[in-house]
Design a protein around this motif. Structure first.
Motif, PDB file in Angstrom:
ATOM      1  N   LYS A  59       0.987  -1.164   0.120  1.00  0.00           N
ATOM      2  CA  LYS A  59       0.095   0.042  -0.081  1.00  0.00           C
ATOM      3  C   LYS A  59       0.797   1.101   0.053  1.00  0.00           C
ATOM      4  N   THR A  60       0.476   2.127  -0.944  1.00  0.00           N
ATOM      5  CA  THR A  60       1.289   3.295  -1.072  1.00  0.00           C
ATOM      6  C   THR A  60       0.738   4.701  -0.636  1.00  0.00           C
ATOM      7  N   GLY A  61      -0.476   4.461  -0.258  1.00  0.00           N
ATOM      8  CA  GLY A  61      -1.414   5.621  -0.018  1.00  0.00           C
ATOM      9  C   GLY A  61      -1.190   6.172   1.622  1.00  0.00           C
ATOM     10  N   SER A  62      -1.975   7.023   2.175  1.00  0.00           N
ATOM     11  CA  SER A  62      -2.048   7.767   3.169  1.00  0.00           C
ATOM     12  C   SER A  62      -2.826   7.388   4.221  1.00  0.00           C
ATOM     13  N   ARG A  63      -3.833   6.470   3.822  1.00  0.00           N
ATOM     14  CA  ARG A  63      -4.663   5.868   4.849  1.00  0.00           C
ATOM     15  C   ARG A  63      -4.477   4.256   5.141  1.00  0.00           C
TER      16      ARG A  63
END
Length: 245
Positions: A132-136
């Motif tokens: 996962k490369t997101g912010s959540r």
């Protein structure tokens, strides 16, 4: 897809029908990190950083401080990935495959796609890891009933990765982006058989989801965390942008 459908059936069907719109820069950076993780395999941070720099021009970002900032952010992701490899190796988990296609029938549902990483543990159990490369990131409670991870576990047990094994060792989200801690954040869902409350929850969820996806109508379920970043608002009757339809 399981979790996305549970959040909002209408958003799921619109996006599945091509309503996402053009790719965004943040998505492109995440895709590049995934590609490098697959192409280079488990290696050191310096090798990842050099390959990021070599491929960076493919994104077509204009030169300047914004591009340099995004490159630094992507490099931080691959640094965390390199750290995780050392941690996994120390725990007895070895990489068995990456970007592996799967397709398996689970009752009425057919679970298919490509998984980021397949690992085999010291006991021979198989674990799917999603990068996962997101912010959540999900909370601890949400992780315990994370539908995508549950579906991965069912797929393992049904033989989707039979060449590596059929015993599930759980499934995990490896947070590499802003949702990570300073080093790495591996969010592990325990094996379904070890669930102390309801070992059958994932199969029941998948069956409900399959029934819902096969339905003739889809319901919009407004919620801040879903609607805030929705790319199909202009087709949703629950939003001001979509009420003109």
């Amino acid at each position: 897809m399981v979790d996305r459908f549970g959040q909002c059936g209408l958003q799921w069907v619109l996006r599945a029908s091509g309503g996402d719109g053009p790719s965004m820069g943040a998505q492109d950076i995440g895709t590049l990190v995934h590609e490098i993780a697959h192409d280079l395999g488990d290696t050191d941070a310096a090798s990842y950083a050099a390959e990021l720099e070599r491929r960076w021009g493919r994104l077509g970002l204009p030169p300047g401080w914004l591009s340099r900032r995004d490159l630094a952010r992507a490099t931080a992701m691959t640094d965390r990935l390199a750290t995780y490899h050392r941690e996994a190796d120390a725990g007895g988990w070895r990489r068995a495959a990456s970007e592996q296609a799967m397709r398996v029938a689970l009752g009425r549902a057919v679970v298919g796609g490509t998984v980021d990483r397949v690992e085999v543990g010291p006991s021979g159990a198989v674990r799917v890891v999603d990068l996962k490369t997101g912010s959540r990131k999900p909370t601890k409670d949400d992780l315990a009933r994370h539908g995508q991870l549950g579906a991965y576990q069912l797929a393992v047990e049904a033989g989707a990765f039979a060449e590596h094994g059929t015993g599930s060792g759980g499934a995990a989200l490896l947070q590499l982006g802003r949702a990570a801690n300073k080093t790495t954040t591996l969010q592990v869902q325990i094996p379904l058989a070890d669930d102390p409350v309801d070992p059958g929850w994932a199969r029941e969820l998948l069956e409900r989801t399959a029934e819902g996806m096969a339905a003739a109508t889809f319901t919009a379920l407004p919620a801040r965390e879903v609607c805030g970043t929705c790319q199909v608002k202009d087709s949703c009757p629950a939003q001001p942008e979509g009420r003109r339809l």
